[in-house]
Motif scaffolding. Structure first.
Motif, PDB file in Angstrom:
ATOM      1  N   CYS A   1       0.835  -1.205   0.000  1.00 48.72           N
ATOM      2  CA  CYS A   1       0.000   0.000   0.000  1.00 48.72           C
ATOM      3  C   CYS A   1       0.873   1.259   0.000  1.00 48.72           C
ATOM      4  N   ALA A   2       1.930   1.246   0.830  1.00 48.35           N
ATOM      5  CA  ALA A   2       2.815   2.407   0.907  1.00 48.35           C
ATOM      6  C   ALA A   2       3.566   2.613  -0.403  1.00 48.35           C
ATOM      7  N   ALA A   3       4.029   1.518  -1.013  1.00 53.10           N
ATOM      8  CA  ALA A   3       4.746   1.640  -2.286  1.00 53.10           C
ATOM      9  C   ALA A   3       3.838   2.194  -3.375  1.00 53.10           C
ATOM     10  N   GLY A   4       2.589   1.738  -3.376  1.00 50.72           N
ATOM     11  CA  GLY A   4       1.653   2.218  -4.386  1.00 50.72           C
ATOM     12  C   GLY A   4       1.353   3.697  -4.272  1.00 50.72           C
ATOM     13  N   ALA A   5       1.415   4.223  -3.058  1.00 53.39           N
ATOM     14  CA  ALA A   5       1.097   5.638  -2.825  1.00 53.39           C
ATOM     15  C   ALA A   5       2.337   6.524  -2.791  1.00 53.39           C
ATOM     16  N   TYR A   6       3.506   5.955  -3.049  1.00 51.83           N
ATOM     17  CA  TYR A   6       4.764   6.674  -2.812  1.00 51.83           C
ATOM     18  C   TYR A   6       4.823   8.016  -3.554  1.00 51.83           C
ATOM     19  N   ASP A   7       4.330   8.068  -4.797  1.00 49.55           N
ATOM     20  CA  ASP A   7       4.408   9.297  -5.604  1.00 49.55           C
ATOM     21  C   ASP A   7       3.173  10.184  -5.481  1.00 49.55           C
ATOM     22  N   HIS A   8       2.235   9.806  -4.646  1.00 50.94           N
ATOM     23  CA  HIS A   8       1.042  10.636  -4.427  1.00 50.94           C
ATOM     24  C   HIS A   8       1.489  11.980  -3.845  1.00 50.94           C
TER      25      HIS A   8
ATOM     26  N   ALA B   1       4.175  14.731   2.875  1.00 51.67           N
ATOM     27  CA  ALA B   1       4.414  14.189   4.212  1.00 51.67           C
ATOM     28  C   ALA B   1       5.890  13.847   4.409  1.00 51.67           C
ATOM     29  N   ARG B   2       6.513  13.262   3.388  1.00 49.76           N
ATOM     30  CA  ARG B   2       7.943  12.941   3.499  1.00 49.76           C
ATOM     31  C   ARG B   2       8.776  14.215   3.596  1.00 49.76           C
ATOM     32  N   ARG B   3       8.391  15.212   2.817  1.00 46.65           N
ATOM     33  CA  ARG B   3       9.139  16.480   2.845  1.00 46.65           C
ATOM     34  C   ARG B   3       9.027  17.125   4.227  1.00 46.65           C
TER      35      ARG B   3
ATOM     36  N   PRO C   1      11.564   9.966  15.163  1.00 46.88           N
ATOM     37  CA  PRO C   1      10.736   8.758  15.035  1.00 46.88           C
ATOM     38  C   PRO C   1       9.246   9.041  14.892  1.00 46.88           C
ATOM     39  N   GLU C   2       8.743  10.036  15.621  1.00 43.04           N
ATOM     40  CA  GLU C   2       7.312  10.320  15.500  1.00 43.04           C
ATOM     41  C   GLU C   2       6.966  10.873  14.114  1.00 43.04           C
ATOM     42  N   MET C   3       7.914  11.594  13.489  1.00 47.33           N
ATOM     43  CA  MET C   3       7.653  12.125  12.150  1.00 47.33           C
ATOM     44  C   MET C   3       7.805  11.048  11.082  1.00 47.33           C
ATOM     45  N   ALA C   4       8.737  10.100  11.297  1.00 46.89           N
ATOM     46  CA  ALA C   4       8.816   8.950  10.393  1.00 46.89           C
ATOM     47  C   ALA C   4       7.521   8.148  10.462  1.00 46.89           C
ATOM     48  N   ALA C   5       6.972   7.981  11.673  1.00 52.62           N
ATOM     49  CA  ALA C   5       5.707   7.269  11.830  1.00 52.62           C
ATOM     50  C   ALA C   5       4.587   7.993  11.093  1.00 52.62           C
ATOM     51  N   PHE C   6       4.590   9.319  11.137  1.00 49.73           N
ATOM     52  CA  PHE C   6       3.560  10.081  10.431  1.00 49.73           C
ATOM     53  C   PHE C   6       3.688   9.910   8.920  1.00 49.73           C
ATOM     54  N   ALA C   7       4.887  10.127   8.380  1.00 47.47           N
ATOM     55  CA  ALA C   7       5.084  10.046   6.931  1.00 47.47           C
ATOM     56  C   ALA C   7       4.760   8.647   6.414  1.00 47.47           C
ATOM     57  N   ASN C   8       5.249   7.626   7.112  1.00 51.23           N
ATOM     58  CA  ASN C   8       4.965   6.259   6.688  1.00 51.23           C
ATOM     59  C   ASN C   8       3.487   5.929   6.847  1.00 51.23           C
ATOM     60  N   GLY C   9       2.873   6.442   7.904  1.00 49.46           N
ATOM     61  CA  GLY C   9       1.451   6.197   8.120  1.00 49.46           C
ATOM     62  C   GLY C   9       0.583   6.836   7.050  1.00 49.46           C
ATOM     63  N   VAL C  10       0.993   8.011   6.578  1.00 50.12           N
ATOM     64  CA  VAL C  10       0.264   8.661   5.481  1.00 50.12           C
ATOM     65  C   VAL C  10       0.376   7.823   4.214  1.00 50.12           C
ATOM     66  N   MET C  11       1.591   7.373   3.901  1.00 46.17           N
ATOM     67  CA  MET C  11       1.783   6.593   2.674  1.00 46.17           C
ATOM     68  C   MET C  11       0.963   5.310   2.669  1.00 46.17           C
TER      69      MET C  11
ATOM     70  N   SER D   1      -4.015  -1.685  10.325  1.00 46.36           N
ATOM     71  CA  SER D   1      -2.646  -1.637   9.796  1.00 46.36           C
ATOM     72  C   SER D   1      -2.040  -0.248   9.907  1.00 46.36           C
ATOM     73  N   ASP D   2      -2.856   0.754  10.220  1.00 47.96           N
ATOM     74  CA  ASP D   2      -2.308   2.091  10.496  1.00 47.96           C
ATOM     75  C   ASP D   2      -1.201   2.021  11.556  1.00 47.96           C
ATOM     76  N   ILE D   3      -1.328   1.094  12.499  1.00 46.39           N
ATOM     77  CA  ILE D   3      -0.373   1.052  13.610  1.00 46.39           C
ATOM     78  C   ILE D   3       1.022   0.621  13.178  1.00 46.39           C
ATOM     79  N   ILE D   4       1.124  -0.032  12.008  1.00 47.08           N
ATOM     80  CA  ILE D   4       2.419  -0.576  11.579  1.00 47.08           C
ATOM     81  C   ILE D   4       3.453   0.528  11.404  1.00 47.08           C
ATOM     82  N   ALA D   5       3.007   1.714  10.993  1.00 46.95           N
ATOM     83  CA  ALA D   5       3.950   2.823  10.847  1.00 46.95           C
ATOM     84  C   ALA D   5       4.600   3.173  12.174  1.00 46.95           C
TER      85      ALA D   5
END
Length: 326
Positions: free
Chosen positions: A19-26, A32-34, A56-66, A85-89
């Motif tokens: 799911c994250a890979a599919g949304a990577y260029d959204h 969110a990554r920026r 870490p909390e910002m990595a969790a946010f960016a990954n959770g958005v993706m 699965s939101d929790i996986i980030a």
């Protein structure tokens, strides 16, 4: 943890990474990554497909958005529901903080799912006006705390520091849907990791965040959160993995439309009648925005749009919700 639960964890981790890979260029994922990349530090976590060294909390946010943007994440709905699965980030970020191995990661994912899904079993918080990040932030705080080695008292403070400041409103999923629909779960991961970090750093939370005056029970009504002491986690094997990037309650209608498409000339269709159930109607046909969606987020939660597009295009994918299609 049973072999069935371990297999279920692996499947959902793989599904979530897809799911994250599919949304990577959204565009929202890029934003969110920026944003997350502005918060660099030594004790850090990694953005999927991107740099490490991020708070870490910002990595969790960016990954959770993706992982949520395409609305392909797994679903659990009993009394209430959401996308566990939101929790996986958040778990991924905490695993990096604790330098933990794959077995520890899988255990934490299973525990986090159990906490998230057991709340969905115990109460309809959505009907009370509260959104799924309410149970997501608690699940992340405790799963992260497990990976970070918090003791019992710190875990209690993590729960209080997760719940008290972060009661998310169901307004997120009403009316014309915004970008926040796909970001709310990532924000719960961010706040859950931050709550665990606060507790680890010695911060204390309100001592009666659930049962006290103006606590969770006062705001949402008294209910049981049915976690069974000594029973291994198992609910992750009961979540449903999606086939289409649309609201869970539109999956069966999409399958039906695609299955019927070759049996007639679509150009001859004058009207479509869909038999469905109350929650599906409430989520996907309950407002003008569901009958004439103006955003991608509203379109993937529109039963008329999803069924019509399945008949017109013969497929439903990430490109189905582009502005030109709307």
């Amino acid at each position: 943890i049973s072999a069935e639960t371990v297999a279920a964890c692996k499947l959902r981790i793989l599904d979530t990474l897809g799911c994250a890979a599919g949304a990577y260029d959204h565009p929202v994922a890029v934003a969110a990554r920026r944003l997350a990349s502005r918060y660099t530090m030594d004790t850090s976590a990694t953005i999927l497909g991107g740099p490490g060294g991020v708070a870490p909390e910002m990595a969790a946010f960016a990954n959770g958005v993706m992982l949520r943007l395409l609305d392909l994440s797994d679903t659990y709905r009993v009394t209430s529901g959401g996308h566990p699965s939101d929790i996986i980030a958040g778990v991924l970020a905490a695993a990096e903080l604790g330098a933990r191995d794959g077995k520890s990661l899988i255990t934490a994912v299973a525990v986090g799912y159990e906490i998230y899904c057991s709340c969905c079993d115990g109460a309809d918080l959505n009907a009370q006006g509260w959104d799924q990040p309410v149970y997501g932030v608690v699940a992340v705080a405790l799963a992260a705390g497990k990976l970070m080695g918090l003791d019992r008292d710190q875990m209690g403070h993590a729960v209080a520091l997760a719940l008290t400041p972060n009661m998310a409103m169901f307004q997120t999923r009403q009316g014309e849907l915004s970008n926040w629909k796909g970001c709310a779960g990532g924000n719960a991961s961010r706040n859950g990791v931050f709550a665990a970090l606060l507790a680890q750093s010695g911060f204390t939370g309100p001592p009666a965040a659930i049962e006290g005056k103006f606590g969770l029970w006062d705001n949402a009504g008294k209910f049981d959160w049915p976690l069974e002491i000594g029973k291994p986690p198992y609910r992750i094997a009961r979540t449903d993995v999606k086939c289409f990037p649309v609201c869970y309650h539109g999956q069966s209608a999409a399958w039906a439309a695609l299955g019927l498409r070759d049996q007639f000339d679509v150009a001859d269709v004058e009207a479509i009648h869909v038999d469905t159930y109350a929650v599906a109607k409430g989520m996907m046909a309950n407002a003008p925005s569901r009958w004439a969606p103006e955003t991608a987020e509203s379109a993937d939660h529109s039963l008329p749009y999803v069924v019509s597009l399945a008949l017109l295009d013969g497929a439903i994918n990430a490109g189905s919700f582009a502005d030109a299609k709307l």
